[in-house]
Design an enzyme around this catalytic site. Structure first.
Site, short mmCIF file in Angstrom:
data_model
loop_
_atom_site.label_atom_id
_atom_site.label_comp_id
_atom_site.label_asym_id
_atom_site.label_seq_id
_atom_site.Cartn_x
_atom_site.Cartn_y
_atom_site.Cartn_z
N GLY A 112 34.77 41.52 42.59
CA GLY A 112 34.48 41.12 41.21
C GLY A 112 33.42 42.02 40.58
O GLY A 112 33.29 43.19 40.95
N ASP A 137 36.88 33.65 38.63
CA ASP A 137 36.23 33.46 37.32
C ASP A 137 36.95 34.20 36.19
O ASP A 137 36.70 33.93 35.02
CB ASP A 137 34.78 33.95 37.36
CG ASP A 137 33.91 33.13 38.28
OD1 ASP A 137 34.40 32.13 38.81
OD2 ASP A 137 32.74 33.51 38.48
O1 F6P Z 1 32.43 34.49 41.45
C1 F6P Z 1 33.23 33.55 42.05
C2 F6P Z 1 32.46 32.30 42.36
O2 F6P Z 1 33.32 31.42 43.02
C3 F6P Z 1 31.81 31.63 41.16
O3 F6P Z 1 32.71 30.86 40.41
C4 F6P Z 1 30.75 30.82 41.82
O4 F6P Z 1 29.75 30.50 40.91
C5 F6P Z 1 30.27 31.75 42.90
O5 F6P Z 1 31.37 32.58 43.21
C6 F6P Z 1 29.79 31.07 44.16
O6 F6P Z 1 29.29 32.06 45.01
P1 F6P Z 1 29.04 31.90 46.57
O7 F6P Z 1 30.32 32.07 47.28
O8 F6P Z 1 28.09 33.02 46.90
O9 F6P Z 1 28.44 30.55 46.78
#
Ligand code: F6P
Length: 375
Positions: A112, A137
């Site tokens: 991303g 996202d």
């Molecule tokens: O960027 C994708 C995502 O799933 C977001 O929607 C979310 O806020 C974040 O990653 C969560 O990140 P992690 O996997 O580091 O908890």
């Protein structure tokens, strides 16, 4: 005779459905169509630093199209800020050294926004890099879509569908939190598709009194339940104000010290924001006198089998990636534009974010069907 090309590939950032389909798309086209070689690095950029590889051949690439997650593993490690033995190091030079040692012609990075920035940094260090856009996202700039989003949209919509019947039976407000810290695509899409009564996204700060009034209006009309779809990063107008100021300060920072200060401020505001969905449900309960419940969808949205459209998107972008490698086109992200895949210079992608414009057709449609957007 031209030398056989060697591709290195890794997946970085949060996982999402479709990563394996993309690895397969790159790999099968590279191996079978162009006769190239391909090696995977485990757990994002850390794998190339720590020499943890997975040779990708026909048998490793078989049977992964429908598998969720990533067979390579992933991490949020950045090349220039990697924790090794408890201390943060810039490992860019190690990555450059290992890239040369493995005789790579290109490093393919699937990820991303953060991954696009890391890839640009590596391109600046002299590596041939190509990226693919992945995130539930859907906020990667310069591409119509990122794989992972379509599957997450299905999952979140299904959840809202299910919440409807229980909210209806109990005459409750159900506030459902959907992923997306900065971008509201997933909440907006699932909210519209699932018929949520209120949709709250980070791009449109809300006024809790307006939401309560919309819910009370429904009650007066004889409907004593409501579904509120709220993005993780949705904020009230009061909370959004200091956040916007800190963001602007970060953007305008004239040096590293100022930037660091703004980042600390943002981190503090984000920490304060955690638990917002629970607070919102409580506020709505008090203001409407309707019982409220919260459902946080969380990582369910990132798990499991990719949907057909994500498999299709990931396969065609992955395959196009190998075409570009064959043509020696580097320093680009393979973007989806309509039915086509197009290379976009990484400079145009890195550090940018595709947010929901306030006048986007999805926003307009939601308003026209009577959905409250909290503003
Ligand atoms: O960027 C994708 C995502 O799933 C977001 O929607 C979310 O806020 C974040 O990653 C969560 O990140 P992690 O996997 O580091 O908890």
């Amino acid at each position: 005779m031209a030398q056989t090309k060697r591709i290195g590939i890794l997946t970085a950032g949060g996982d999402s459905p479709g990563l394996n389909a993309a690895i397969r798309g790159v790999g099968k086209t590279a191996l079978g169509f162009y006769g190239m070689e391909i090696v995977g690095f485990r757990d994002g950029f850390r794998g190339i630093v720590e020499d943890r590889r997975l040779k990708l051949d026909r048998s490793t690439l078989a049977g992964i199209l429908t598998v969720g997650g990533t067979i390579l593993g992933t991490s949020r490690d950045k090349p220039h800020r990697m924790t090794i033995d408890g201390r943060v190091h810039d490992m860019t030079n190690v990555i450059v050294k290992n890239y040369k040692r493995y005789g790579l012609d290109v490093l393919v990075c699937l990820g991303g926004g953060g991954t696009q920035k890391s890839a640009l940094r590596l391109a600046g260090a002299g590596l041939n890099v190509i990226t693919l856009p992945k995130t539930i996202d859907n906020d990667v700039a310069m591409t119509d879509a990122s794989f992972g989003f379509a599957t997450a949209l299905d999952i979140a919509t299904d959840a809202i569908d299910r919440l409807h019947s229980t909210a209806h039976s109990h005459h409750r407000i159900i506030v459902t939190e959907i992923m997306g810290h900065r971008a509201g695509w997933l909440t907006l899409g699932a909210g519209i598709a699932g018929g949520a009564d209120v949709i709250l996204i980070p791009e449109i700060p809300y006024d809790v009194h307006k939401i309560a009034e919309a819910i009370r209006r429904r009650s007066r009309a004889g409907t004593n339940f409501s579904i509120v779809a709220v993005a993780e990063g949705a904020m009230s107008k009061e909370d959004a104000r200091p956040y916007g100021i800190a963001e602007a300060r970060k953007e305008k920072a004239r040096n590293q010290k100022e930037k660091h200060g703004a980042k600390l401020e943002l981190a503090a505001l984000e920490a304060r924001h955690s638990g917002n969905t629970l607070r919102l449900a409580k506020q709505l309960e008090e203001l409407t006198r309707l019982e409220s419940r919260v459902t946080i969808l969380g990582y369910v949205q990132r798990g499991g089998i990719p949907s057909p459209s994500d498999r299709l998107l990931a396969t065609r972008l992955g395959s196009a990636c190998s075409d570009l490698i064959h043509e020696n086109v580097f320093g680009v992200m393979v973007a989806s534009r309509g039915d086509r895949a197009e290379p976009v210079p990484l400079e145009k992608v890195a550090g940018k974010r595709k947010l929901v414009p306030p006048d986007h057709p999805w926003v307009e449609a939601a308003r026209r069907v009577g959905t409250c957007l909290g503003d």
